[in-house]
Design an enzyme around this catalytic site. Structure first.
Site, mmCIF file in Angstrom:
data_model
loop_
_atom_site.group_PDB
_atom_site.id
_atom_site.type_symbol
_atom_site.label_atom_id
_atom_site.label_comp_id
_atom_site.label_asym_id
_atom_site.label_seq_id
_atom_site.Cartn_x
_atom_site.Cartn_y
_atom_site.Cartn_z
ATOM 1 N N ASP A 1 0.788 -1.244 0.000
ATOM 2 C CA ASP A 1 0.000 0.000 0.000
ATOM 3 C C ASP A 1 0.819 1.293 0.000
ATOM 4 O O ASP A 1 0.518 2.230 0.761
ATOM 5 C CB ASP A 1 -0.963 -0.005 1.200
ATOM 6 C CG ASP A 1 -1.995 -1.115 1.126
ATOM 7 O OD1 ASP A 1 -1.972 -1.894 0.156
ATOM 8 O OD2 ASP A 1 -2.831 -1.223 2.052
ATOM 9 N N ASP B 1 -4.457 -0.770 -1.842
ATOM 10 C CA ASP B 1 -5.772 -0.656 -1.222
ATOM 11 C C ASP B 1 -6.677 -0.064 -2.302
ATOM 12 O O ASP B 1 -6.321 0.948 -2.927
ATOM 13 C CB ASP B 1 -5.645 0.298 -0.011
ATOM 14 C CG ASP B 1 -6.578 -0.038 1.139
ATOM 15 O OD1 ASP B 1 -6.952 -1.223 1.314
ATOM 16 O OD2 ASP B 1 -6.936 0.902 1.898
ATOM 17 N N HIS C 1 -10.596 0.660 -2.816
ATOM 18 C CA HIS C 1 -11.954 0.641 -2.270
ATOM 19 C C HIS C 1 -12.996 1.236 -3.216
ATOM 20 O O HIS C 1 -12.751 2.279 -3.832
ATOM 21 C CB HIS C 1 -12.014 1.454 -0.975
ATOM 22 C CG HIS C 1 -11.152 0.920 0.137
ATOM 23 N ND1 HIS C 1 -11.124 -0.401 0.496
ATOM 24 C CD2 HIS C 1 -10.302 1.566 0.987
ATOM 25 C CE1 HIS C 1 -10.289 -0.552 1.519
ATOM 26 N NE2 HIS C 1 -9.774 0.616 1.833
ATOM 27 N N HIS D 1 -17.362 1.926 0.492
ATOM 28 C CA HIS D 1 -16.679 0.990 1.400
ATOM 29 C C HIS D 1 -17.058 1.199 2.859
ATOM 30 O O HIS D 1 -17.137 2.340 3.339
ATOM 31 C CB HIS D 1 -15.158 1.089 1.234
ATOM 32 C CG HIS D 1 -14.441 -0.084 1.814
ATOM 33 N ND1 HIS D 1 -13.757 -0.035 2.998
ATOM 34 C CD2 HIS D 1 -14.358 -1.370 1.377
ATOM 35 C CE1 HIS D 1 -13.254 -1.242 3.251
ATOM 36 N NE2 HIS D 1 -13.602 -2.066 2.286
ATOM 37 N N HIS E 1 -10.570 6.976 1.471
ATOM 38 C CA HIS E 1 -9.191 6.825 0.988
ATOM 39 C C HIS E 1 -9.117 5.739 -0.076
ATOM 40 O O HIS E 1 -9.948 4.820 -0.087
ATOM 41 C CB HIS E 1 -8.232 6.475 2.147
ATOM 42 C CG HIS E 1 -8.523 5.141 2.771
ATOM 43 N ND1 HIS E 1 -9.520 4.946 3.701
ATOM 44 C CD2 HIS E 1 -7.970 3.919 2.562
ATOM 45 C CE1 HIS E 1 -9.563 3.673 4.052
ATOM 46 N NE2 HIS E 1 -8.636 3.025 3.364
ATOM 47 N N LYS F 1 -6.611 -4.972 -3.086
ATOM 48 C CA LYS F 1 -7.276 -5.461 -1.882
ATOM 49 C C LYS F 1 -8.315 -4.462 -1.396
ATOM 50 O O LYS F 1 -8.246 -3.284 -1.747
ATOM 51 C CB LYS F 1 -6.233 -5.697 -0.774
ATOM 52 C CG LYS F 1 -5.390 -4.463 -0.503
ATOM 53 C CD LYS F 1 -4.265 -4.752 0.470
ATOM 54 C CE LYS F 1 -4.686 -4.500 1.893
ATOM 55 N NZ LYS F 1 -4.783 -3.052 2.201
ATOM 56 N N CYS G 1 -2.096 -2.595 7.739
ATOM 57 C CA CYS G 1 -2.013 -3.545 6.628
ATOM 58 C C CYS G 1 -0.726 -4.363 6.624
ATOM 59 O O CYS G 1 -0.757 -5.546 6.274
ATOM 60 C CB CYS G 1 -2.222 -2.822 5.308
ATOM 61 S SG CYS G 1 -3.953 -2.303 5.143
HETATM 62 C C1 VGL Z 1 -4.739 0.760 5.717
HETATM 63 C C2 VGL Z 1 -6.266 1.801 7.074
HETATM 64 C C3 VGL Z 1 -7.249 1.622 6.132
HETATM 65 C C4 VGL Z 1 -3.325 0.317 5.511
HETATM 66 C C5 VGL Z 1 -5.717 0.570 4.767
HETATM 67 O O1 VGL Z 1 -2.890 0.177 4.335
HETATM 68 O O2 VGL Z 1 -2.612 0.115 6.527
HETATM 69 N N1 VGL Z 1 -5.024 1.362 6.876
HETATM 70 N N2 VGL Z 1 -6.964 1.003 4.988
HETATM 71 ZN ZN ZN Z 2 -8.344 0.979 3.389
#
Ligand code: VGL
Ligand code: ZN
Length: 237
Positions: free
Chosen positions: A16, A57, A59, A63, A106, A131, A183
């Site tokens: 990510d 990430d 979404h 989400h 996000h 993901k 993550c």
């Molecule tokens: C993440 C919060 C929400 C991460 C992803 O990549 O750590 N944290 N979505």
């Molecule tokens: Zn996320």
């Protein structure tokens, strides 16, 4: 004598590294998130890794993890990202649930915030795994949603990462990226559970809550079977 399956076939997993998780403009910017890019590029340029994978990430706007999607009622106080939690029920078994923080919007699919950092050596990645695409569940891990599989082996989400790593006879998984306490942590737990020797390279990650990193490291090592190593002070292999 070691056969090819007991030999060392390491994968590098870069979690990510996206605009929304980084200063200056990310909606969920991890403090100093961008500063780990040079080390990650150094790792990507090494001949060491048999497989190099980036995760993203990704979404839909609906989400479940977005606080904004819980603020449609005018009768209750607004839910605050980074502060309020929510409880998610397993769509395949509503008696199972998972409570976690709400986030700002996000990494919405195909928006600039979801893009991988342009300063990463993107051409070095063999695969990019998306993901968090199912609006119904939070998915910190790059492998699976957080719920256990059903007795007949069904899951809400499976990114295909486990199958890919097993098919390539990977033995070790080295994890870097964002965020260390979400993550990266949950991806490392699933990697260890899948049977890979799992190592987080400490200088290659930053956390949403930097003050909690020492505690987070202890938990990962004692509960998760994950090794956290420092490139400054230890052998990485
Ligand atoms: C993440 C919060 C929400 C991460 C992803 O990549 O750590 N944290 N979505
Ligand atoms: Zn996320």
């Amino acid at each position: 004598m070691a056969d090819s399956h007991s030999s060392f076939r390491p994968a590098l997993l870069v979690v990510d590294m996206q605009e929304d998780f980084c200063p200056p403009s990310g909606s969920l910017a991890v403090p100093q998130g961008r500063t780990i890019t040079p080390l990650i590029n150094t790792l990507l340029a090494l001949p060491t890794f048999s497989l190099k994978i980036a995760t993203q990430d990704w979404h839909p706007p609906t989400h479940i993890s977005f606080a904004s999607n819980h603020n449609h009622s005018h009768s209750s106080p607004p839910k605050l990202p980074f502060v309020d939690t929510h409880t998610i029920h397993n769509p395949l078994n509503p008696s199972q649930s998972y409570t976690t923080l709400l986030w700002p919007d996000h990494c919405i699919q195909s928006t600039p915030g979801a893009s991988l950092l342009p300063e990463l050596l993107l051409s070095h990645f063999d695969h990019i795994i998306k993901k968090g695409t199912d609006p119904r569940v939070e998915m910190y891990s790059a492998f699976f949603d957080p719920f256990p599989p059903t007795p007949d082996g069904k899951r809400v989400c499976d990114s295909g990462l486990a199958k890919l790593l097993h098919e390539k006879d990977i033995t070790h998984v080295y994890v870097v990226g964002l965020a260390g306490d979400y993550c990266v942590k949950h991806t490392a737990y699933d990697a260890a559970r899948e049977g890979f020797q799992t190592v987080i390279i400490e200088e290659g990650t930053k956390s949403v809550n930097p003050g909690g990193w020492e505690e987070c490291k202890k938990e990962m090592e004692s509960l998760g079977g994950v090794r956290v190593v420092s490139v400054e002070s230890e052998e990485v292999q």
